[in-house]
Enzyme design. Structure first.
Site, PDB file in Angstrom:
ATOM      1  N   ASP A   1      36.559 -60.566   3.160  1.00 18.83           N
ATOM      2  CA  ASP A   1      37.397 -61.707   3.578  1.00 18.83           C
ATOM      3  C   ASP A   1      37.141 -62.900   2.658  1.00 18.83           C
ATOM      4  O   ASP A   1      38.059 -63.578   2.195  1.00 18.83           O
ATOM      5  CB  ASP A   1      37.171 -62.060   5.057  1.00 18.83           C
ATOM      6  CG  ASP A   1      35.707 -62.141   5.449  1.00 18.83           C
ATOM      7  OD1 ASP A   1      34.812 -61.803   4.628  1.00 18.83           O
ATOM      8  OD2 ASP A   1      35.421 -62.561   6.591  1.00 18.83           O
TER       9      ASP A   1
ATOM     10  N   ASP B   1      42.449 -51.552  -3.007  1.00 17.99           N
ATOM     11  CA  ASP B   1      43.916 -51.513  -2.915  1.00 17.99           C
ATOM     12  C   ASP B   1      44.431 -52.922  -2.647  1.00 17.99           C
ATOM     13  O   ASP B   1      45.349 -53.408  -3.311  1.00 17.99           O
ATOM     14  CB  ASP B   1      44.326 -50.562  -1.779  1.00 17.99           C
ATOM     15  CG  ASP B   1      45.839 -50.505  -1.614  1.00 17.99           C
ATOM     16  OD1 ASP B   1      46.532 -50.382  -2.630  1.00 17.99           O
ATOM     17  OD2 ASP B   1      46.313 -50.601  -0.462  1.00 17.99           O
TER      18      ASP B   1
HETATM   19  C1  IPM Z   1      48.253 -48.222  -5.136  1.00 19.24           C
HETATM   20  C2  IPM Z   1      49.274 -47.899  -4.078  1.00 19.24           C
HETATM   21  C3  IPM Z   1      48.864 -46.580  -3.432  1.00 19.24           C
HETATM   22  C4  IPM Z   1      47.498 -46.770  -2.795  1.00 19.24           C
HETATM   23  C5  IPM Z   1      49.874 -46.027  -2.396  1.00 19.24           C
HETATM   24  C6  IPM Z   1      51.279 -45.962  -2.946  1.00 19.24           C
HETATM   25  C7  IPM Z   1      49.432 -44.700  -1.866  1.00 19.24           C
HETATM   26  O1  IPM Z   1      49.373 -48.942  -3.159  1.00 19.24           O
HETATM   27  O2  IPM Z   1      48.102 -47.418  -6.078  1.00 19.24           O
HETATM   28  O3  IPM Z   1      47.619 -49.263  -5.032  1.00 19.24           O
HETATM   29  O4  IPM Z   1      47.396 -47.269  -1.665  1.00 19.24           O
HETATM   30  O5  IPM Z   1      46.507 -46.427  -3.426  1.00 19.24           O
HETATM   31 MG    MG Z   2      48.241 -50.660  -3.659  1.00 20.67          MG
END
Ligand code: IPM
Ligand code: MG
Length: 356
Positions: A223, A247
């Site tokens: 966070d 991500d």
């Molecule tokens: C990324 C994308 C992917 C992930 C999805 C599309 C599965 O958001 O490459 O960051 O979450 O890894």
């Molecule tokens: Mg992503």
């Protein structure tokens, strides 16, 4: 020398940006005396349409027989109604798992020429931004046990976040090695105040740090890291984190630069094998209209030249060509300011090819 590249154009703008990238690689090949041998294979929505599966076995086989994989993008509204396990995005997870691509490098660079696209105050980013997010890519909640089950109180669903010492150690090493070539700072991001898996993460990263006395390590809760990225982004050099936190933070970091349409990525296995793709998605709304910016994919190819093929001069040449096209004032729609002339995907490819 010959280099074998599995080419996955995918969906949406994927094929268009890949087409221009292939032209750039061919130009590099001609100029420096290499041959890039491309084998096109389907994955994502187009593979579902053609074969019924988002990731056909043949595609994995061709990737395994290649030296590297270059991917455009997958997914689109046409396949949005499909259940989770059958969606085109599963092709990405499948490739990451099957090819052992545990280390995802996502540079967030503020291009000087595009500095006014950055949404932060100029004083927060003066002198530029150069952060790399090192995201663990084949473990954690993405790959942990998951299910949806019936209980007395209705349905219940779960996804397990799980990390082994081995998984944390190998991604931490990637981050420290990267920091040694950069500004020698690593920020490890976790949620160790709450999560057991994060406490293991923090302990193992700290152990690995002992082998890199020149690198300064700090730990942030996720966070706080999300907040610091917009408060004082220049404090970051290398950020190392889990699959799900990476991500989220890599999207945030890329948006902070203001040019998410410009950013490349590399997903690496042990050894030199890697898969390279732009950070942006398939952008179905502009697909087929010659509007997409091919630079992120072209810069991903530069990462491929550098990390998988060890062709440093060639990688620099591609990056310099992209830089010179920006410096000359050419802009695709995504990075143009109001009133600026825009160029299309093909023209952008032409200019970069000519600049090499
Ligand atoms: C990324 C994308 C992917 C992930 C999805 C599309 C599965 O958001 O490459 O960051 O979450 O890894
Ligand atoms: Mg992503």
């Amino acid at each position: 020398m010959d280099y074998r590249i599995a080419l996955i154009p995918g969906d949406g703008i994927g094929p268009e940006v890949i087409e221009q990238t292939v032209r750039v690689l061919d130009k590099i090949g001609n100029k420096y005396g290499h041959r890039f041998l491309f084998t096109g294979v389907p994955a994502g929505g187009c593979a579902i349409d053609g074969t019924g599966e988002c990731l056909p076995a043949k595609t994995i086989e061709v990737c395994r027989e290649s030296d590297a994989v270059l991917l455009g993008a997958v997914g689109g509204p046409k396949w949005d109604h499909l259940p989770g396990k059958e969606r085109p995005e599963m092709a990405l997870l499948g490739l990451r798992g099957a090819l052992g691509l545990f280390a995802n490098l996502r540079p967030a660079i503020l291009f000087e020429q595009l500095a006014d696209a950055c949404p932060l105050k100029p004083e927060l980013v003066s002198g530029g931004l150069d952060i790399v997010v090192v995201r663990e890519l084949t473990g954690g909640i993405y790959f942990g046990e998951k299910d949806t089950v019936q209980t007395a109180d209705g349905m219940e669903a779960y996804d397990v976040e799980r990390y082994s010492e081995m998984e944390v150690r190998r991604i931490a090493k990637v981050a420290f090695d990267m920091a040694m070539k950069r500004n020698r700072r690593v920020t490890s991001v976790d949620k160790a105040n709450v999560l057991e898996s994060s406490r293991l993460w923090r302990r193992v990263v700290t152990e690995v740090a002992a082998d890199y006395p020149e690198v300064e390590l700090n730990h942030f809760y996720v966070d706080n890291a999300a907040m610091q990225l917009v408060r004082e982004p220049k404090q970051f050099d290398v950020i190392v984190t889990s699959n799900i936190f990476g991500d989220i933070l890599s999207d945030e970091a890329s948006q902070v630069t203001g040019s998410i349409g410009m950013l490349p990525s590399a997903s690496l296995a042990t050894g030199n094998f890697g898969m390279y793709e732009p950070v942006h998605g398939s952008a179905p709304d502009i697909a087929g209209k010659d509007l997409a910016n091919p630079m992120a994919t072209i810069l991903s190819a530069a990462m491929m030249l550098r990390y998988t093929f060890g062709l440093l001069e060639e990688a620099d040449a591609v990056e310099a060509a992209v830089g010179s096209v920006l410096s000359a004032g050419y802009r695709t729609a995504d990075i143009a300011k109001e009133g600026e002339d825009i160029i299309g995907t093909k023209r952008c490819g032409d200019l970069i090819v000519d600049a090499i």
